[in-house]
Design a protein around this motif. Structure first.
Motif, short mmCIF file in Angstrom:
data_model
loop_
_atom_site.label_atom_id
_atom_site.label_comp_id
_atom_site.label_asym_id
_atom_site.label_seq_id
_atom_site.Cartn_x
_atom_site.Cartn_y
_atom_site.Cartn_z
N UNK A 1 37.44 48.97 32.30
CA UNK A 1 38.44 49.95 32.56
C UNK A 1 39.01 50.56 31.15
N UNK B 1 43.91 46.15 29.29
CA UNK B 1 43.24 46.63 30.30
C UNK B 1 42.13 45.22 31.60
N UNK B 2 41.23 45.24 32.89
CA UNK B 2 40.56 44.24 33.33
C UNK B 2 39.43 44.84 32.71
N UNK B 3 37.98 43.86 33.72
CA UNK B 3 37.33 44.49 33.75
C UNK B 3 36.36 44.62 35.56
N UNK C 1 37.89 41.91 36.90
CA UNK C 1 39.67 42.22 37.26
C UNK C 1 39.87 40.80 36.37
N UNK C 2 38.61 40.91 35.20
CA UNK C 2 39.66 39.86 33.88
C UNK C 2 40.17 40.78 33.09
N UNK C 3 40.82 39.59 32.42
CA UNK C 3 41.58 40.62 31.50
C UNK C 3 41.20 40.53 30.46
#
Lengths: 363, 363, 363, 363
Positions: C102, C303-305, C308-310
């Protein structure tokens, strides 16, 4: 909203003239995640397509639809879906007098007065050709409705004086009439052949059923589901009447005869056609339409031209002697679009509703 | 737009339950400068009102309408018009079992499933009482249409098996049936008396005509004037069918028979009912509706309750044995509202159009 | 009505993803008889087009628009107008991580959560590329408005810290900034070059004026013309603020300072920006928008993917360091579409109004 | 849809003039089953009501709202909700010259030209009195939103030159300014007293926040949530500007400064004001409006009358020297109505969406 949009949440907006470069539609509000491809739409488009039997016009358009947006990797994304059919049968032609004459029972006269300007080629926007986009959009609605257990299907219920019933649904799509009674096909063929020889045309009646419809669709008091079905169905070219359930037969019915009694096992009859108080009851929805006879006739008719002068109009070229014959997929599309729109509208307001009373079906 | 609004430019939004404190409406988009007062609305409200003959229910509501905004010093100002009718007949009453039972052919079952919550008193929102506000709003539309030369009027065209014609329009408003044929009044009286004795009810057919309609109203392809009329008319309680012009008779008509030929002197017939290609032709608009028999019967009917248990339903209290009898002013209102809305819609887009071709009327 | 339609009478419905096969629009409700051709639309499309200077992205789309319906022999017919731009720059490309990441300040995250499905290529539907169809449709509105004496034109009024005025309207279309002050061009060039070197981006302010607007447009209380302008302008990608007239400066103005006094010679000032009570006053309409800095940066952002990972996001490829630079034709289009829609809405209701009080302009 | 309706699924239609018999509204599309009573609406109506301090006008209307339909036994039924406030302060009064004069910065001039007819008493429909119905309807929306965890609240963020922050939300409703900073109250009192003595007025800025908003609300590309918020907020009387998030400050922000970075723990900032790509991100929504100074001044202003003659206008009677002071509940109402409408719209289309990515909040 202007007149070329149908629906409020699942909306279909169309464009296109009979002999213009292309027909198109935008379907907006479609739920994401539906598997859809051009072939899904093509099935219904091919059912509607002219030129597939000697009983319908010979315009040989492939009517190949393209999906231009809103579908990614085979699934809808929730964004607006662009649909396009290029017109390939645009032979240049001398339109001669048609340009200035008003064919009786056609929209020539009213378009002329309303807009001043008019694409007279093949009827322009008033041609039934626009219904191709309704069918394409309707196929998307059908696809989603099917995932919810709703099936929409129609048949020819009357051709001129010949009343018809469905004896076998699997037969309907195998003949050019959408007739569901094998025993009557020969009679239909003969009637149509005689009509064509005569140079005249005739009306028809088409009936659509929707099964598996959830209880609760319809937004009283004005957007009752039956009112919206009537809107959609009456907006099809040549339609002059719409019935829900028993329709005009109710005029001479008694209350005790008409009312559909309920038992814990289900509804005991379906005179209402699946609608009570403007809301679907969970029973099969049944709607019928009356289609007027084709207006394009080779038998001369009296009319006037743009100057108000008397003229005699003769329509050359081949035309379906019964426009109703190809109306079945169109009527199905309008029913599917209406149900789809109302499924979303109902869900918007009533998502939280929990009711413990069991849903009845036909007993 | 949610389901309680009718129209796109001349919009009517209504509220009110049968036994709630009041009914109301907001009419928006009304042209300014129209002379209007409460008495103008009351005329049609009184025509619709129950309790004026022994053939209709005895609920004695004065149905006194108040105009709360949008009219200043006797003329509309172009701002939204608030209308209100206080319900005065709110006697507290024991609703007993009705609360939990679904009367056959009523909206009880579908409202229950759709909303979970339901004002069961007198049918709540699904009661025909809501049509009072349609009639009040329709009176405003009629008033404006009259200034444009358009007249909307209706009559009872069939009661059960008795088919009726208008022999004398001036008679229609002088009898409780909206019957236009003096010679048939006695027959109607007797039929109704027998029906009431029997405890049963019957359907009816109402026909509305609009004369003086300008050519050009209607917004193809979806908001054709006939489609919108069908929407409006089918949204009236108990309506199961709508016809424009010859309606379902077109199914067995030949093209040469149906098409309305034109000469410089006018149209030679009006099978189309004043609509061609979804646009008014300037001919008289003719629309008919089929109304189902009253569902409230004292003859017992099988049904279920909210728990899904079998019950026997008997409706006590007096009810019209034919709801169609009072439907004429309501049908007129819906036709007037539809035409009004489309007059404005047409004007918006086509104000600049100049056409020299003369407008034809009936020859 | 779903979210891809703008307007109520003059409606524009659009479709198309950044890297899909095509973009398209349907313009409905257009008055008939307007002379229009593809070249008319192309003018504004070319003004909006990227790749015309080193300050805007290098995507080299010809953006060639086709009119597929609604225009016959060079004039609009009143039927719906289909517009299409085929995407030619659809190079297949490895989207790699972008698919699951994102980008900060982009719509990736919200589209993902809203729809579940997402065409991630180039931002899909959330790309500013969709504004091409607004500009095409706006050109039709402009063409009609011009016949009524209304002119809509815009300029860059601020770039980052640099505030700009129009000294010469004829200059605006001759530079990539839509800047109307020759003396400031060099400064803009240098600012942009530094910004690009830095790898950062900046916001901008664009102002649109409409002159010759008739008094009376706007439909209180909710569809005030300023509210509708705000709706249209705020719907443009990257816009975070809208002002009418003096906008936020009114917060610290006194009443005696703000009120535009009138004399028989005209209005003495125009702090209101041409709108009083939500209705156009006949003065010049003035609206400004704030555009946020471009979100696609080569400077890494946290951001995250989808899991929900950084992640660290870096946007490669060339991007406009200031999206506001190309926003002028888009803002003009939204103002033109809004005025057009309201011209028709006003006309629908108030065609009969005759007022003898003279119309004032600026004194 | 005419101009007095707000929303598409959760719609509010209003009527009523400042000095007419009553104000009213119809709220349609409300989910059934919500506990609501007149007292719930009265809370916000009382917050908006004039005459509660020496800083606001002394019109002493109780503004007692009645619910006339759509609520049964304390819960909404899903049918349209009728609301009514009778105007009790209708003292007959000599309007003298006001009838024919156009007060500067008022809507007198534009209403006169638009409609020809005009209820000049107290500004008629253009009076801020109509906002009472927005507040009443907004209270219903707030009630439902609260059940979904959404809270909408506002405060005065600037009065003339005095900029204000919320130090304590619980303070906001305890003073006539909707000021959230106890230390500044004295300053506000003094500023207002001086202003009143001077006979002048001043502008204001109001900020509204919505917390707990689900991710996904907003319908691109035209009905983005920020565009709809702008529509709703700009439709409030006297509003000249709308900002989302940082608003016009973004013009001079750099991309690295503006973009709200994300980590698995949440968003690291909220410059965007809770909206990305026109869709709510789950962060707090923040919107601000600029309100112009009160136009009714006792200091004379130049104007014209209906004959175009020069006149000097002096407004007698007491008026709020700052209309912005009472705007907080109105702005809250418009935000609540917008979110409510979009909650339903989102749910309609995306009910089936399942996303596993976690929803972020502020870190």
């Amino acid at each position: 909203m202007s007149g070329n949009t149908f629906g409020k949440l699942f909306t279909v907006t169309t464009f296109g003239e009979s002999h213009g470069p292309a027909l198109g539609a935008i379907v907006d509000g479609c739920p994401p995640g539906i598997e859809i491809c051009e072939a899904d739409l093509q099935i219904d488009l091919d059912r509607r397509r002219p030129g597939t039997s000697r009983h319908t016009t010979q315009r040989r358009e492939p009517d190949q639809v393209r999906i231009l947006s809103g579908v990614f990797e085979g699934r809808t994304t929730g964004t607006s879906i662009g649909l396009l059919i290029e017109n390939t049968d645009q032979r240049s032609k001398d339109y001669g007098k048609i340009k200035d004459q008003f064919r009786p029972a056609h929209a020539d006269y009213t378009y002329h007065h309303k807009y001043g300007e008019r694409d007279y080629r093949g009827g322009g926007r008033s041609s039934a050709r626009e219904t191709a986009m309704r069918v394409a959009a309707g196929a998307i609605a059908k696809k989603y409705l099917a995932t919810q257990g709703v099936q929409v299907r129609g048949y020819l219920s009357q051709l001129g004086p010949i009343e018809l019933e469905v004896k076998d649904w699997s037969l309907v799509d195998t003949n050019p009439f959408f007739c569901g009674d094998a025993a009557r096909l020969e009679e239909l063929e003969q009637y149509m052949d005689a009509l064509r020889k005569e140079g005249d045309s005739v009306g028809a009646k088409v009936t659509v059923e929707a099964t598996g419809v959830p209880v609760g669709l319809g937004e009283p008091v004005f957007d009752r589901i039956d009112a919206e079905l009537a809107h959609g169905l009456m907006s099809i070219n040549a339609v002059k009447g719409v019935e829900i359930g028993d329709g005009f037969a109710v005029v001479s019915q008694k209350g005790t005869e008409h009312r559909d009694e309920m038992t814990p096992q289900g509804f005991l009859s379906n005179h209402a056609g699946g609608v009570l108080g403007g809301i679907t009851s969970g029973q099969t929805i049944r709607a019928s339409i009356a289609l007027k006879p084709t207006s394009s006739l080779r038998l001369p008719g009296r009319s006037i031209d743009v100057n108000g002068e008397a003229v005699e109009v003769i329509t050359t070229g081949r035309h379906d002697p019964c426009v109703g014959i190809r109306a079945t997929p169109i009527a199905e599309a309008m029913v599917a679009l209406t149900l789809m729109d109302h499924l979303l509208r109902h869900r918007a307001q009533n998502a939280d509703v929990k009711v413990e009373t069991p849903v009845l079906r036909e007993a």
